[in-house]
Design a protein around this motif. Structure first.
Motif, PDB file in Angstrom:
ATOM      1  N   ALA A 238       0.823  -1.219   0.000  1.00 31.75           N
ATOM      2  CA  ALA A 238       0.000   0.000   0.000  1.00 31.75           C
ATOM      3  C   ALA A 238       0.853   1.263   0.000  1.00 31.75           C
ATOM      4  CB  ALA A 238      -0.939  -0.002   1.194  1.00 31.75           C
ATOM      5  N   GLU A 239       2.034   1.201   0.614  1.00 35.77           N
ATOM      6  CA  GLU A 239       2.919   2.363   0.621  1.00 35.77           C
ATOM      7  C   GLU A 239       3.422   2.670  -0.782  1.00 35.77           C
ATOM      8  OE1 GLU A 239       5.455   2.625   4.508  1.00 35.77           O
ATOM      9  OE2 GLU A 239       5.359   0.509   3.935  1.00 35.77           O
ATOM     10  N   VAL A 240       3.814   1.634  -1.502  1.00 35.47           N
ATOM     11  CA  VAL A 240       4.271   1.809  -2.881  1.00 35.47           C
ATOM     12  C   VAL A 240       3.111   2.294  -3.746  1.00 35.47           C
ATOM     13  CG1 VAL A 240       5.338   0.689  -4.869  1.00 35.47           C
ATOM     14  CG2 VAL A 240       5.990   0.009  -2.543  1.00 35.47           C
ATOM     15  N   ALA A 241       1.931   1.753  -3.512  1.00 37.30           N
ATOM     16  CA  ALA A 241       0.757   2.118  -4.302  1.00 37.30           C
ATOM     17  C   ALA A 241       0.440   3.605  -4.177  1.00 37.30           C
ATOM     18  CB  ALA A 241      -0.444   1.288  -3.867  1.00 37.30           C
ATOM     19  N   ARG A 242       0.644   4.169  -3.007  1.00 39.72           N
ATOM     20  CA  ARG A 242       0.357   5.599  -2.845  1.00 39.72           C
ATOM     21  C   ARG A 242       1.304   6.462  -3.683  1.00 39.72           C
ATOM     22  NH1 ARG A 242      -1.032   3.799   2.457  1.00 39.72           N
ATOM     23  NH2 ARG A 242       1.051   4.170   3.303  1.00 39.72           N
ATOM     24  N   THR A 243       2.554   6.025  -3.817  1.00 39.87           N
ATOM     25  CA  THR A 243       3.482   6.751  -4.688  1.00 39.87           C
ATOM     26  C   THR A 243       3.037   6.661  -6.141  1.00 39.87           C
ATOM     27  OG1 THR A 243       5.342   6.359  -3.195  1.00 39.87           O
ATOM     28  CG2 THR A 243       5.869   6.891  -5.486  1.00 39.87           C
ATOM     29  N   ILE A 244       2.622   5.476  -6.573  1.00 38.36           N
ATOM     30  CA  ILE A 244       2.139   5.309  -7.948  1.00 38.36           C
ATOM     31  C   ILE A 244       0.907   6.175  -8.171  1.00 38.36           C
ATOM     32  CG2 ILE A 244       1.144   3.655  -9.580  1.00 38.36           C
ATOM     33  CD1 ILE A 244       2.938   1.510  -8.224  1.00 38.36           C
ATOM     34  N   ALA A 245       0.000   6.194  -7.193  1.00 39.81           N
ATOM     35  CA  ALA A 245      -1.210   7.006  -7.317  1.00 39.81           C
ATOM     36  C   ALA A 245      -0.868   8.487  -7.464  1.00 39.81           C
ATOM     37  CB  ALA A 245      -2.114   6.782  -6.113  1.00 39.81           C
ATOM     38  N   PHE A 246       0.161   8.936  -6.763  1.00 39.82           N
ATOM     39  CA  PHE A 246       0.575  10.330  -6.919  1.00 39.82           C
ATOM     40  C   PHE A 246       1.100  10.587  -8.328  1.00 39.82           C
ATOM     41  CE2 PHE A 246       4.159  13.343  -6.933  1.00 39.82           C
ATOM     42  CZ  PHE A 246       3.438  14.515  -6.737  1.00 39.82           C
ATOM     43  N   LEU A 247       1.899   9.667  -8.850  1.00 37.18           N
ATOM     44  CA  LEU A 247       2.490   9.861 -10.181  1.00 37.18           C
ATOM     45  C   LEU A 247       1.442   9.921 -11.280  1.00 37.18           C
ATOM     46  CD1 LEU A 247       5.639   7.564 -10.000  1.00 37.18           C
ATOM     47  CD2 LEU A 247       5.597  10.068 -10.058  1.00 37.18           C
ATOM     48  N   VAL A 248       0.280   9.318 -11.063  1.00 37.42           N
ATOM     49  CA  VAL A 248      -0.763   9.350 -12.095  1.00 37.42           C
ATOM     50  C   VAL A 248      -1.798  10.436 -11.809  1.00 37.42           C
ATOM     51  CG1 VAL A 248      -0.423   6.896 -12.537  1.00 37.42           C
ATOM     52  CG2 VAL A 248      -2.294   7.611 -11.043  1.00 37.42           C
ATOM     53  N   SER A 249      -1.518  11.302 -10.855  1.00 38.07           N
ATOM     54  CA  SER A 249      -2.443  12.378 -10.506  1.00 38.07           C
ATOM     55  C   SER A 249      -2.149  13.636 -11.303  1.00 38.07           C
ATOM     56  CB  SER A 249      -2.342  12.685  -9.012  1.00 38.07           C
ATOM     57  OG  SER A 249      -1.094  13.310  -8.721  1.00 38.07           O
ATOM     58  N   ASP A 250      -3.067  14.589 -11.253  1.00 38.58           N
ATOM     59  CA  ASP A 250      -2.842  15.893 -11.883  1.00 38.58           C
ATOM     60  C   ASP A 250      -1.674  16.621 -11.237  1.00 38.58           C
ATOM     61  OD1 ASP A 250      -4.924  15.730 -13.766  1.00 38.58           O
ATOM     62  OD2 ASP A 250      -6.390  16.454 -12.316  1.00 38.58           O
ATOM     63  N   GLU A 251      -1.474  16.414  -9.934  1.00 32.96           N
ATOM     64  CA  GLU A 251      -0.416  17.115  -9.208  1.00 32.96           C
ATOM     65  C   GLU A 251       0.980  16.739  -9.708  1.00 32.96           C
ATOM     66  OE1 GLU A 251      -4.093  17.457  -7.080  1.00 32.96           O
ATOM     67  OE2 GLU A 251      -3.045  15.674  -7.817  1.00 32.96           O
ATOM     68  N   ALA A 252       1.096  15.595 -10.377  1.00 37.11           N
ATOM     69  CA  ALA A 252       2.403  15.129 -10.849  1.00 37.11           C
ATOM     70  C   ALA A 252       2.637  15.451 -12.313  1.00 37.11           C
ATOM     71  CB  ALA A 252       2.528  13.626 -10.620  1.00 37.11           C
ATOM     72  N   ALA A 253       1.960  16.465 -12.824  1.00 38.55           N
ATOM     73  CA  ALA A 253       2.020  16.777 -14.254  1.00 38.55           C
ATOM     74  C   ALA A 253       3.428  17.105 -14.734  1.00 38.55           C
ATOM     75  CB  ALA A 253       1.083  17.936 -14.572  1.00 38.55           C
ATOM     76  N   LEU A 254       4.289  17.618 -13.851  1.00 41.47           N
ATOM     77  CA  LEU A 254       5.637  18.011 -14.259  1.00 41.47           C
ATOM     78  C   LEU A 254       6.672  16.920 -14.008  1.00 41.47           C
ATOM     79  CD1 LEU A 254       5.754  21.735 -13.034  1.00 41.47           C
ATOM     80  CD2 LEU A 254       5.099  20.833 -15.279  1.00 41.47           C
ATOM     81  N   ILE A 255       6.231  15.752 -13.540  1.00 42.76           N
ATOM     82  CA  ILE A 255       7.162  14.665 -13.237  1.00 42.76           C
ATOM     83  C   ILE A 255       7.108  13.641 -14.357  1.00 42.76           C
ATOM     84  CG2 ILE A 255       7.810  12.873 -11.579  1.00 42.76           C
ATOM     85  CD1 ILE A 255       6.382  14.490  -9.427  1.00 42.76           C
ATOM     86  N   THR A 256       8.167  13.567 -15.130  1.00 40.64           N
ATOM     87  CA  THR A 256       8.222  12.580 -16.209  1.00 40.64           C
ATOM     88  C   THR A 256       9.679  12.265 -16.525  1.00 40.64           C
ATOM     89  OG1 THR A 256       7.295  11.979 -18.373  1.00 40.64           O
ATOM     90  CG2 THR A 256       8.220  14.205 -18.162  1.00 40.64           C
ATOM     91  N   GLY A 257       9.901  11.053 -17.053  1.00 40.63           N
ATOM     92  CA  GLY A 257      11.237  10.632 -17.426  1.00 40.63           C
ATOM     93  C   GLY A 257      12.151  10.353 -16.248  1.00 40.63           C
TER      94      GLY A 257
END
Length: 263
Positions: A238-257
């Protein structure tokens, strides 16, 4: 607007936790899984978990008020990615999020040992071990990314997220040589996607979880982590899943590559 995610290998561990976390955030999830036919009874907890399909996870998501569907997909089949997206579109709608979590995990080696330091069986590296590992951990993610990108463009979408999972070390992966190499190749495909698909509004990142309790953790493993100078934590899925959920959120729009190493 409700978004749709495909999570591969969502029958247990990080995949199941990710599907549940995304569903809890209002995302409709297609959970793929595949149970390799075997006449033998699973010998340990990890094997037992891998031998369950994703229907239980879907039932739990629905019980909690989320939306999810199950689709059985043998990702070693090159035709599976197209069928996965066909199923997602038919059951839930166009796919916005792809989480490449599934693994054909096995342990093979160039060495002569038959077991690793934790007593798990290791087999010689052969064409068969290479083929099984690379089919699920490299070919399938690459084809899923390609299918995702093609359909994303075809429907004129402007928002998308891709997340891959890796465990590979920079200096190889002794005792799991094909697994490490296959994950490294998947990472490369994902980082290429980040560069090539940015113009389509798609971000692509890779998560490198810490040692995670997916059923294989023993007291010896916990002692190994505690004594290590580079491993700090035995994580829960569940801890790892929360990080993945953040990466697929609108808030992570500038995080790529990026390859995000979790501690």
């Amino acid at each position: 607007m409700e978004r749709v995610a495909v999570v591969t290998g969502a029958n247990q561990g990080i995949g199941a936790a990710t599907a549940q976390e995304l569903a809890a955030r209002g995302i409709a999830v297609l959970c793929t899984s595949y149970v390799q036919p075997s006449g033998a009874e699973p010998a340990d907890e990890y094997s037992r978990r891998r031998a369950t399909d994703g229907r239980r996870v879907v039932a739990d998501i629905r019980l909690a008020g989320g939306q999810a569907e199950h689709f059985e997909a043998d990702l070693s089949d090159p035709g599976a990615p197209a069928r996965v997206f066909d199923a997602a579109e038919e059951l839930l709608g166009g796919v916005d999020i792809l989480v490449n979590n599934a693994s054909g995990w096995l342990q093979d080696t160039f060495g002569s040992g038959s077991a690793d330091r934790f007593g798990r069986p290791v087999q010689p590296m052969t064409a068969a071990t290479w083929s099984r590992q690379f089919a699920v951990d490299t070919m399938a993610p690459a084809l899923l990314i390609a299918e995702f990108a093609r359909r994303h463009r075809a429907r004129g979408a402007t928002w998308g997220r891709i997340v891959g999972l890796t465990s590979a070390g920079d200096l190889g992966f002794p005792g799991e040589v094909s697994y490490g190499a296959a994950k490294a190749a998947q990472t490369d495909y994902t980082l290429s996607a980040a560069a090539e698909l940015a113009e389509a509004g798609i971000t692509a990142n890779v998560v490198h979880p810490p040692v995670t309790d997916t059923g294989w953790i023993t007291d010896e493993v916990r002692r190994f982590v505690a004594d290590s100078s580079t491993l700090f934590h035995v994580a829960q899925p569940a801890e790892v899943a929360r990080t993945i959920a953040f990466l697929v959120s609108d808030e992570a729009a500038l995080i790529t590559g990026n390859v995000l190493t979790l501690r």
